[in-house]
Design an enzyme around this catalytic site. Structure first.
Site, PDB file in Angstrom:
ATOM      1  N   TYR A  43      -2.291 -27.100 -50.070  1.00 48.17           N
ATOM      2  CA  TYR A  43      -1.243 -26.375 -49.358  1.00 48.17           C
ATOM      3  C   TYR A  43      -1.333 -26.617 -47.860  1.00 48.17           C
ATOM      4  O   TYR A  43      -2.379 -27.006 -47.338  1.00 48.17           O
ATOM      5  CB  TYR A  43      -1.355 -24.877 -49.628  1.00 48.17           C
ATOM      6  CG  TYR A  43      -2.580 -24.252 -49.022  1.00 48.17           C
ATOM      7  CD1 TYR A  43      -3.779 -24.233 -49.716  1.00 48.17           C
ATOM      8  CD2 TYR A  43      -2.562 -23.682 -47.740  1.00 48.17           C
ATOM      9  CE1 TYR A  43      -4.916 -23.697 -49.158  1.00 48.17           C
ATOM     10  CE2 TYR A  43      -3.695 -23.134 -47.182  1.00 48.17           C
ATOM     11  CZ  TYR A  43      -4.877 -23.138 -47.900  1.00 48.17           C
ATOM     12  OH  TYR A  43      -6.000 -22.601 -47.349  1.00 48.17           O
TER      13      TYR A  43
ATOM     14  N   TYR B  19       1.051 -10.993 -44.188  1.00 43.82           N
ATOM     15  CA  TYR B  19       0.080 -10.182 -43.447  1.00 43.82           C
ATOM     16  C   TYR B  19       0.683  -9.045 -42.649  1.00 43.82           C
ATOM     17  O   TYR B  19      -0.004  -8.415 -41.858  1.00 43.82           O
ATOM     18  CB  TYR B  19      -0.794 -11.066 -42.565  1.00 43.82           C
ATOM     19  CG  TYR B  19      -1.724 -11.909 -43.386  1.00 43.82           C
ATOM     20  CD1 TYR B  19      -1.481 -13.250 -43.578  1.00 43.82           C
ATOM     21  CD2 TYR B  19      -2.798 -11.314 -44.036  1.00 43.82           C
ATOM     22  CE1 TYR B  19      -2.307 -13.997 -44.395  1.00 43.82           C
ATOM     23  CE2 TYR B  19      -3.623 -12.065 -44.853  1.00 43.82           C
ATOM     24  CZ  TYR B  19      -3.372 -13.395 -45.023  1.00 43.82           C
ATOM     25  OH  TYR B  19      -4.193 -14.129 -45.833  1.00 43.82           O
TER      26      TYR B  19
ATOM     27  N   ILE C  60      -2.401 -13.301 -50.767  1.00 41.00           N
ATOM     28  CA  ILE C  60      -1.252 -12.535 -50.327  1.00 41.00           C
ATOM     29  C   ILE C  60      -0.190 -12.522 -51.419  1.00 41.00           C
ATOM     30  O   ILE C  60      -0.078 -13.455 -52.222  1.00 41.00           O
ATOM     31  CB  ILE C  60      -0.653 -13.101 -49.014  1.00 41.00           C
ATOM     32  CG1 ILE C  60      -0.380 -14.595 -49.138  1.00 41.00           C
ATOM     33  CG2 ILE C  60      -1.578 -12.817 -47.859  1.00 41.00           C
ATOM     34  CD1 ILE C  60       0.258 -15.188 -47.897  1.00 41.00           C
TER      35      ILE C  60
ATOM     36  N   PHE D 263      -1.137 -23.218 -39.260  1.00 43.10           N
ATOM     37  CA  PHE D 263      -2.282 -22.323 -39.079  1.00 43.10           C
ATOM     38  C   PHE D 263      -3.357 -22.544 -40.131  1.00 43.10           C
ATOM     39  O   PHE D 263      -4.470 -22.083 -40.002  1.00 43.10           O
ATOM     40  CB  PHE D 263      -1.848 -20.846 -39.084  1.00 43.10           C
ATOM     41  CG  PHE D 263      -1.169 -20.418 -40.356  1.00 43.10           C
ATOM     42  CD1 PHE D 263       0.202 -20.394 -40.430  1.00 43.10           C
ATOM     43  CD2 PHE D 263      -1.905 -20.037 -41.466  1.00 43.10           C
ATOM     44  CE1 PHE D 263       0.841 -20.007 -41.602  1.00 43.10           C
ATOM     45  CE2 PHE D 263      -1.286 -19.642 -42.639  1.00 43.10           C
ATOM     46  CZ  PHE D 263       0.092 -19.628 -42.706  1.00 43.10           C
ATOM     47  N   ASP D 264      -3.028 -23.241 -41.194  1.00 47.05           N
ATOM     48  CA  ASP D 264      -4.036 -23.440 -42.242  1.00 47.05           C
ATOM     49  C   ASP D 264      -3.598 -24.567 -43.156  1.00 47.05           C
ATOM     50  O   ASP D 264      -2.403 -24.694 -43.473  1.00 47.05           O
ATOM     51  CB  ASP D 264      -4.191 -22.138 -43.041  1.00 47.05           C
ATOM     52  CG  ASP D 264      -5.354 -22.196 -44.031  1.00 47.05           C
ATOM     53  OD1 ASP D 264      -5.403 -21.362 -44.937  1.00 47.05           O
ATOM     54  OD2 ASP D 264      -6.205 -23.095 -43.890  1.00 47.05           O
TER      55      ASP D 264
ATOM     56  N   PHE E 290       4.860 -21.951 -46.561  1.00 52.34           N
ATOM     57  CA  PHE E 290       3.815 -22.752 -47.189  1.00 52.34           C
ATOM     58  C   PHE E 290       4.438 -23.870 -47.993  1.00 52.34           C
ATOM     59  O   PHE E 290       5.395 -23.666 -48.731  1.00 52.34           O
ATOM     60  CB  PHE E 290       2.983 -21.906 -48.161  1.00 52.34           C
ATOM     61  CG  PHE E 290       2.056 -20.948 -47.492  1.00 52.34           C
ATOM     62  CD1 PHE E 290       2.424 -19.634 -47.268  1.00 52.34           C
ATOM     63  CD2 PHE E 290       0.790 -21.364 -47.096  1.00 52.34           C
ATOM     64  CE1 PHE E 290       1.564 -18.754 -46.656  1.00 52.34           C
ATOM     65  CE2 PHE E 290      -0.072 -20.488 -46.494  1.00 52.34           C
ATOM     66  CZ  PHE E 290       0.305 -19.178 -46.275  1.00 52.34           C
TER      67      PHE E 290
END
Lengths: 220, 586
Positions: free
Chosen positions: A131, A194, A168, A141-142, A212
């Site tokens: 992902y 979040y 999440i 961010f990731d 995502f």
């Protein structure tokens, strides 16, 4: 009570190509009682019934309907779960039927690459995925996709038990709608990500909508 | 002359076939060789040692020279250094790796504290060279080496302030940095194996040793260390070490999220189940959790998709471990981890069924212990703020259950008072339009109120000892009577009032009267005693020191303040009765 439906088509007409299967199915579904449809295995999405039912059978059913006069409203209709859940399709999965008071799902999915459409993860099963997560402004961010020279063999996809609240909510709900091999873009509202807090130590600000791109590699 | 003796023994041994040296030969070689090196004749020893004719002898006996070599190398006298280094290098090439390993580890095992860092830094490269020579059988040797190194390193004092870390007087920081370099080729080997066999084998022995090493490091020294953030200290070797350890764990197939969830995901059919518990000590995982969530170490390789509630569940195990300690630094870390985990949650988001988990009860108990008993003010203050934060994150039903539980179990009047204040806040919130809930209004509120509005020992209750609790409960009652109109009676207080009068207010009045009478009598007796001087009936000692007696003046003060306290309670009681009477209910 409604008047008995008229018999439009004679045997000759039925056998010919003038009356397509789908029209026949639609007529029977519209007019026959629920129990009749159940017995004749004519419940559910017209397209799917058309795939499984032969024209001969439909003609027989059509005739039987008029002989037995088992039309809608002549028998006590029982609304059963069967009517609602004939076949688990992607569409059904997206509209969660057991959430009572929460309104529409707080994410949207766009399929970028189709999966095998038969291996869908169930709650509690372990899924693995690659992902990349970005904010609305494009900041990544990731990600767990190795970049550059590092070969993909060395890195491992993220594995976890889906639908168990470990990730999440947008992920739990979104992944349940994906099939093995599918790559999709999940846009998750902050309430299912979040929320007001964000993640202070990552780059996720409060009330952030997260995007995502997820590839579902495997389902165990 | 030692040098001549050395040449002699070597020459004699040249003649011996097949390495059949006697133990006398070994001893002589060692003793004499040692003397030569220590005397400063290392150049000559070097030329003997590298002589092809002596290859066999050196291969068998050379490793015995390690001790004097290390001693000289540590002294750092220029004259002899290059020769000794050359001897060492030659030995590393020629001697058996197993014997060299034993020799090198012997040098590290019994170190005086003054030379720990220097010796380790000197010997890391030679050790690495030797271990790499062991080929596929190296795993247990690597483990042994790492274990020996770490057990010496933990004897070094841990730098606490930024200046101490910069100065690194005892060398711990340098050792840590060098140690990362030391393990690097072993980590690469594990990664290469994984590539070749298409996956990381859990039973790969080298991997297990590196895992053990990481776990041990997380505990010592990392759990003791107080890392400084980048703003305080830009270049921090300790931070680099912590990051390095977490990165290694990730590279050898121990994903950080899996490690985090290790304590709660127990469903595994892994053979040798006990081994699993030993491989992942809770203290080490607690240290890891603190590094991740409080210090933000290696957060860039930690996935940002875990749900905050799941992270909370995982971390509660580690918070419990840290808060079970009596050491101030661990308690501090436990509270920090608790705080950082709670802050990620939305208010009122934790469901009531979480309270069935053991840690969700035991951790608040630990926090209360810190809040009430810790001699360190910072810890008490922080404990209290984290305690309130933890309450805020519970959903309404969970708050209710938590309050009832705390009132039953805390046994501390101050804590009870604090909980009662929270109950008041929750009731106030519930009474606001649109916020009504079944827990802080109506039928569930009443049993809670019964718990609040009672005297633990009836009229004989010590009012001073229970002051916090009593005052808060009276405040709550007064608040309810003012806020909840009798015709609305949303809290049910008006229908309960007569019961409260009988079960609480009347006994409280009685207790007040009794206490007041008692203290007034004491006060009178005390005033009469100031004229005479009576030796006190008992003495109090703390440790071996006797505490000075209270002067009569001090005694008077204490008694007076007790009476003021009773006045205070009385005034709230009177106000309550006023309000109730005004509404014609009492």
């Amino acid at each position: 009570m409604a008047a008995e439906p008229t018999r439009e088509w004679g045997d000759e007409k039925l056998k010919s190509d003038d009356v397509p299967k789908k029209d026949l199915i639609k007529f029977i579904q519209d007019n026959a009682s629920h129990s009749f449809l159940a017995e004749q295995k004519l419940l559910g999405n017209i397209k799917n019934v058309a795939k499984t039912a032969k024209k001969e059978h439909l003609i027989v059913a059509y005739n039987q309907l008029f002989e037995s006069k088992r039309f809608k409203g002549t028998e006590v209709e029982e609304v059963t779960q069967e009517v609602k859940a004939v076949k688990i399709e992607e569409k059904l999965k997206e509209t969660k039927t057991d959430i009572v008071d929460e309104g529409p799902p707080k994410f949207t999915k766009t399929v970028l690459k189709k999966g095998d459409k038969s291996n869908f993860p169930k709650k509690g099963e372990t899924v693995s995925c690659w992902y990349t997560g970005t904010l609305e402004d494009g900041t990544v961010f990731d990600t767990n996709i190795p970049t550059g020279a590092r070969k993909k063999k060395q890195a491992k996809p993220l594995s976890f038990k889906v639908g168990m609240g470990k990730v999440i909510r947008g992920w739990d709900e979104g992944l349940l709608t994906m099939s093995k091999g599918e790559t999709a873009r999940l846009e998750i509202e902050s309430e299912w990500a979040y929320g007001k807090k964000g993640l202070p130590d990552s780059k996720i600000p409060p009330n952030a909508k997260l995007i995502f791109e997820v590839e579902l590699v495997s389902v165990d | 002359m030692a040098l001549e003796q050395f040449s002699d023994v070597v020459q004699r041994c040249q003649a011996i076939q097949d390495g059949n040296f006697s133990s006398a030969d070994f001893d002589l070689f060692q003793t004499v060789g040692q003397t030569c090196i220590e005397q400063g004749d290392s150049a000559q020893v070097l030329s003997i040692v590298i002589d092809e004719k002596n290859k066999n002898i050196v291969r068998c006996m050379g490793w015995n020279l390690l001790e004097p070599l290390v001693k000289v190398l540590l002294k750092k006298e220029d004259k002899n250094l290059p020769h000794c280094h050359a001897i060492l290098t030659h030995l590393l090439e020629v001697c058996s790796p197993k014997e060299l390993l034993v020799g090198l580890l012997e040098q590290i095992e019994q170190l005086d504290s003054g030379v720990i860092a220097e010796t380790i830094i000197l010997l890391l490269k030679p050790l690495q060279t030797v271990l790499l020579k062991l080929g596929r059988k190296k795993a247990s040797s690597v483990g042994m080496a790492l274990s020996t190194l770490l057990s010496q390193m933990v004897r070094l004092p841990v730098p606490l302030s930024k200046e101490q870390e910069e100065d690194d007087v005892f060398g711990l920081c340098r050792c840590c940095v060098e140690l990362l370099g030391f393990v690097s080729p072993f980590v690469e080997e594990i990664k290469a194996d994984a590539r070749d066999s298409h996956g990381m084998s859990r039973e790969n022995e080298l991997r297990v040793e590196i895992l053990k090493f990481c776990m041990k490091s997380l505990c010592e020294p990392l759990l003791e260390v107080q890392l400084k953030d980048a703003d305080t200290l830009e270049k921090s070797p300790l931070r680099d070490f912590a990051t390095g350890i977490l990165v290694i764990l990730n590279s050898i197939g121990e994903s950080l999220p899996n490690l985090l969830g290790h304590s709660i995901l127990r469903k595994r059919e892994v053979p040798g189940f006990l081994e699993e518990e030993v491989r992942y000590p809770k203290e080490s995982l607690a240290s890891m959790a603190h590094l991740l969530f409080v210090q933000h170490i290696a957060m860039d390789i930690f996935p940002a998709v875990l749900s905050p509630v799941f992270v909370m569940q995982c971390n509660m195990e580690y918070i419990e471990v840290l808060l079970s300690s009596t050491e101030e630094s661990r308690l501090q870390k436990g509270l920090e981890l608790y705080e950082k985990t709670l802050v990620r949650l939305e208010n009122s988001s934790l469901p009531v069924d979480l309270l069935d988990l053991k840690t969700f009860f035991s951790v608040p108990q630990h926090v209360i212990k810190v809040m009430t008993l810790s001699p360190v003010q910072n810890l008490r203050t922080k404990g209290l703020s984290v305690f309130q934060l933890s309450i805020d994150k519970l959903n309404t039903e969970a708050k209710y259950k938590f309050f009832r539980c705390m009132l039953k179990t805390s046994g501390h009047a101050g804590v009870e008072g604090y909980i009662i204040k929270n109950i008041k806040n929750q009731t106030d919130f519930a009474l606001k339009p649109g916020n009504g809930n079944e827990w802080f209004l109506g039928k569930h509120l009443l049993p809670l109120l019964q718990q609040v509005l009672c005297l633990p020992q009836g009229p004989e209750t010590d009012l001073l000892h229970n002051l916090d609790r009593i005052m808060e409960s009276l405040n709550l009652l007064r608040y309810l009577l003012i806020r909840d109109k009798e015709w609305e009676n949303e809290t049910g207080i008006w229908t309960e009032l007569y019961k409260i009068e009988d079960n609480y207010l009347k006994p409280l009045r009685t207790a007040l009267n009794m206490s007041r009478a008692h203290y007034e009598a004491e006060l009178k007796r005390n005033k009469e005693n100031t004229t005479g001087s009576k030796s006190p009936v008992c003495t109090v000692s703390l440790g071996s020191e006797k505490i000075p007696h209270m002067t009569p003046e001090m005694q008077t003060q204490v008694l007076q303040s007790a009476l003021f306290t009773f006045d205070l309670i009385e005034s709230v009681l009177a106000r309550i009765e006023e309000i109730a009477e005004a509404k014609g209910r009492l």
